[in-house]
Design a protein around this motif. Sequence first.
Motif, PDB file in Angstrom:
ATOM      1  N   THR A 238       8.648  -1.782   5.525  1.00 24.24           N
ATOM      2  CA  THR A 238       7.526  -1.937   4.599  1.00 24.24           C
ATOM      3  C   THR A 238       6.530  -2.924   5.196  1.00 24.24           C
ATOM      4  O   THR A 238       6.917  -4.004   5.657  1.00 24.24           O
ATOM      5  N   TRP A 239       5.270  -2.543   5.176  1.00 24.75           N
ATOM      6  CA  TRP A 239       4.198  -3.406   5.699  1.00 24.75           C
ATOM      7  C   TRP A 239       3.284  -3.848   4.563  1.00 24.75           C
ATOM      8  O   TRP A 239       2.923  -3.049   3.693  1.00 24.75           O
ATOM      9  N   ILE A 240       2.920  -5.118   4.579  1.00 22.49           N
ATOM     10  CA  ILE A 240       1.834  -5.624   3.732  1.00 22.49           C
ATOM     11  C   ILE A 240       0.705  -6.014   4.673  1.00 22.49           C
ATOM     12  O   ILE A 240       0.878  -6.892   5.526  1.00 22.49           O
ATOM     13  N   VAL A 241      -0.416  -5.344   4.540  1.00 14.61           N
ATOM     14  CA  VAL A 241      -1.526  -5.518   5.472  1.00 14.61           C
ATOM     15  C   VAL A 241      -2.725  -6.097   4.733  1.00 14.61           C
ATOM     16  O   VAL A 241      -3.125  -5.591   3.672  1.00 14.61           O
ATOM     17  N   GLU A 242      -3.289  -7.136   5.328  1.00 14.38           N
ATOM     18  CA  GLU A 242      -4.524  -7.724   4.786  1.00 14.38           C
ATOM     19  C   GLU A 242      -5.716  -7.196   5.560  1.00 14.38           C
ATOM     20  O   GLU A 242      -5.773  -7.305   6.787  1.00 14.38           O
ATOM     21  N   PHE A 243      -6.671  -6.631   4.858  1.00  8.94           N
ATOM     22  CA  PHE A 243      -7.941  -6.224   5.442  1.00  8.94           C
ATOM     23  C   PHE A 243      -8.932  -7.353   5.179  1.00  8.94           C
ATOM     24  O   PHE A 243      -9.201  -7.698   4.015  1.00  8.94           O
ATOM     25  N   PHE A 244      -9.471  -7.938   6.248  1.00 14.32           N
ATOM     26  CA  PHE A 244     -10.281  -9.143   6.102  1.00 14.32           C
ATOM     27  C   PHE A 244     -11.484  -9.095   7.039  1.00 14.32           C
ATOM     28  O   PHE A 244     -11.636  -8.180   7.863  1.00 14.32           O
ATOM     29  N   ALA A 245     -12.339 -10.101   6.895  1.00 15.36           N
ATOM     30  CA  ALA A 245     -13.472 -10.310   7.802  1.00 15.36           C
ATOM     31  C   ALA A 245     -13.637 -11.810   7.982  1.00 15.36           C
ATOM     32  O   ALA A 245     -13.543 -12.571   7.015  1.00 15.36           O
ATOM     33  N   ASN A 246     -13.882 -12.225   9.202  1.00 15.91           N
ATOM     34  CA  ASN A 246     -13.960 -13.660   9.499  1.00 15.91           C
ATOM     35  C   ASN A 246     -15.127 -14.348   8.792  1.00 15.91           C
ATOM     36  O   ASN A 246     -15.086 -15.548   8.542  1.00 15.91           O
TER      37      ASN A 246
ATOM     38  N   PHE B 140       2.266  -0.640   2.472  1.00 14.32           N
ATOM     39  CA  PHE B 140       2.543   0.626   3.136  1.00 14.32           C
ATOM     40  C   PHE B 140       4.050   0.804   3.299  1.00 14.32           C
ATOM     41  O   PHE B 140       4.773  -0.137   3.620  1.00 14.32           O
ATOM     42  N   GLN B 141       4.513   2.040   3.088  1.00 14.58           N
ATOM     43  CA  GLN B 141       5.909   2.404   3.345  1.00 14.58           C
ATOM     44  C   GLN B 141       5.898   3.726   4.106  1.00 14.58           C
ATOM     45  O   GLN B 141       5.407   4.729   3.608  1.00 14.58           O
TER      46      GLN B 141
ATOM     47  N   LEU C 283       1.205   2.590  -0.896  1.00 12.32           N
ATOM     48  CA  LEU C 283       1.858   2.598  -2.192  1.00 12.32           C
ATOM     49  C   LEU C 283       1.042   1.889  -3.262  1.00 12.32           C
ATOM     50  O   LEU C 283       1.036   2.299  -4.425  1.00 12.32           O
ATOM     51  N   MET C 284       0.398   0.781  -2.894  1.00 14.40           N
ATOM     52  CA  MET C 284      -0.442   0.054  -3.846  1.00 14.40           C
ATOM     53  C   MET C 284      -1.378  -0.858  -3.084  1.00 14.40           C
ATOM     54  O   MET C 284      -1.176  -1.126  -1.893  1.00 14.40           O
TER      55      MET C 284
END
Length: 272
Positions: free
Chosen positions: A124-132, A190-191, A196-197
């Motif tokens: 299972t992945w927890i991914v942060e979408f970010f910008a500096n 992600f799975q 997933l959410m």
Amino acid sequence: MANFRWEGSLPSIQSELSSRRDRSQSESFVREVEILMFLSAIVMMKNRRAITVEQHVGNIILFSKVANVILFFRLDVRLGLLYLTLCIVFLMTCKPPLYMGPEYIKYFSDKTIDDELNRDGRVTWIVEFFANWSPECQSFASVYADLSLKYNCAGLKFGKVDIGRYGEVSKKYRVSASPLSKQLPSLVLFQGGKELMRRPQVDKKGRAVSWSFTEENIIREFNLNELYQKSKKLSKNKGEKPGQSQFPPVPEEEEPEQQGAQGEQSESKKDK
């Protein structure tokens, strides 16, 4: 007699001028108090979404500068322009420092994110979408790093991708980098490569639903405690030996990789 009448009227004229001046000063003071009260209310509303002490202090300093600009302009336009110029120069030259502390986070690029998310369906992945450039992302960096230190293990991993740099990733995963959308930062679970959410959720108009990125909210919404317990079972199935550290052990890795938030970085040992 005329001179006497004129001299007799002087006190009344002076009294009238003094009264008008006092009323003008009183009205000016009331308006300044109203401005400060209005800006104080904005600071209180803004600080409801703040998640760190630094962010609280930053909001107070920011709106204090706005109040000073308005008050300087009311006093003298030249002073207002001078102070506004100094604020702009300071904003352009002095940027907040990036988080450089310890973390168990994998930094993705547009070429590596899909491979990593689909490599092992059990992870299972927890991914942060970010910008500096986003102040909210900068404030959230330390919170996300702490979560990675507490919950990262064989079956639960943490990643980040800079959508300000990789625009194609932003389009593919439907995370807008526009400041008006209020979607930064975004956390996606992600799975097996499937989403997933995510938080914050996005409405039909493409704007993010207000959500506070506190550690407690993330643990509750993403059910990290249960995910971590399941991930420990995956670690045992892989024959992983428990480590001595207070943090979850990282499989096939001798030391945790410390990464900054600067661009694309090389793959860690555990991902090879």
